[in-house]
Scaffold this active site. Sequence first.
Site, short mmCIF file in Angstrom:
data_model
loop_
_atom_site.label_atom_id
_atom_site.label_comp_id
_atom_site.label_asym_id
_atom_site.label_seq_id
_atom_site.Cartn_x
_atom_site.Cartn_y
_atom_site.Cartn_z
N ARG A 12 0.81 -1.21 0.00
CA ARG A 12 0.00 0.00 0.00
C ARG A 12 0.85 1.27 0.00
O ARG A 12 0.34 2.37 -0.20
CB ARG A 12 -0.92 0.03 1.23
CG ARG A 12 -2.04 1.04 1.06
CD ARG A 12 -2.49 1.68 2.33
NE ARG A 12 -3.79 2.33 2.20
CZ ARG A 12 -4.40 2.98 3.18
NH1 ARG A 12 -3.83 3.05 4.36
NH2 ARG A 12 -5.56 3.56 2.98
N SER A 13 2.11 1.13 0.21
CA SER A 13 2.99 2.28 0.38
C SER A 13 3.43 2.86 -0.96
O SER A 13 4.11 2.18 -1.74
CB SER A 13 4.23 1.86 1.17
OG SER A 13 5.29 2.76 0.99
N PRO A 14 3.11 4.13 -1.23
CA PRO A 14 3.57 4.73 -2.49
C PRO A 14 5.08 4.79 -2.57
O PRO A 14 5.67 4.59 -3.64
CB PRO A 14 2.95 6.14 -2.47
CG PRO A 14 2.63 6.42 -1.04
CD PRO A 14 2.32 5.10 -0.43
N SER A 16 7.21 2.74 -1.20
CA SER A 16 7.74 1.41 -1.49
C SER A 16 7.75 1.17 -3.00
O SER A 16 8.75 0.72 -3.58
CB SER A 16 6.89 0.33 -0.80
OG SER A 16 7.09 0.33 0.60
#
Length: 216
Positions: A12-14, A16
């Site tokens: 979910r991490s942009p 990442s």
Amino acid sequence: MTLSVDLFYSYRSPFSYLALPKTLKLVAEYDLAVNLRPVYPLAVRVPGFFKKASPNFIRYVVLDSTRVAQHEGIPFRFPRPDPIVQDKTTFDVAAEQPYIHRLTRLGAMAQLEGRSLAFTDAIARVLWDGSVAGWNEGDHLARAAEKAGFDLAAMDAAISADPDRYEQVIAENEKDHAASGHWGVPTFVFENEPFFGQDRIDLLVWRMQDKGLTKR
């Protein structure tokens, strides 16, 4: 000697996602193994996280991730649907999380095969690059996985048959992530030293060069 670094990653991490191009370039350029280890996002790992965070937190993440993508020339749009089922007004996180559980378990399975970076690069683009209307619909994920040499249907079936096996992998990842001294993603960990954020990769390379990192 091939050096090794862990990469703690959330689907979910942009940031990442935005770390992936530089990470792949590192692996291509240097004698380096990157062990991508998926963890659940803060929204799932830390109940009530977004309720306690500053209202500016989410606004800044959106602003900065979009800016980084533009600067780096990386195709970027927040996933539709959001991998986390969450009320955007109250920030309540639903008890059932079919999207993020599936994605993270798939990543854990690829990790067990030693190919989680290749798998994640393939499917993360479907979520984040804006090329498809709904990443969870049709055969978008399956086709992306197939290009990287994975059979998504077989992976889903294996995970459904023994979900606890992959939950144990994720739990171990989260334990080691916390032990590294950081809580956010992406976090690279080299010899127990954490480097948080896609903007710390140059610092990571500097440290690894001091420990003998060589070009291929």
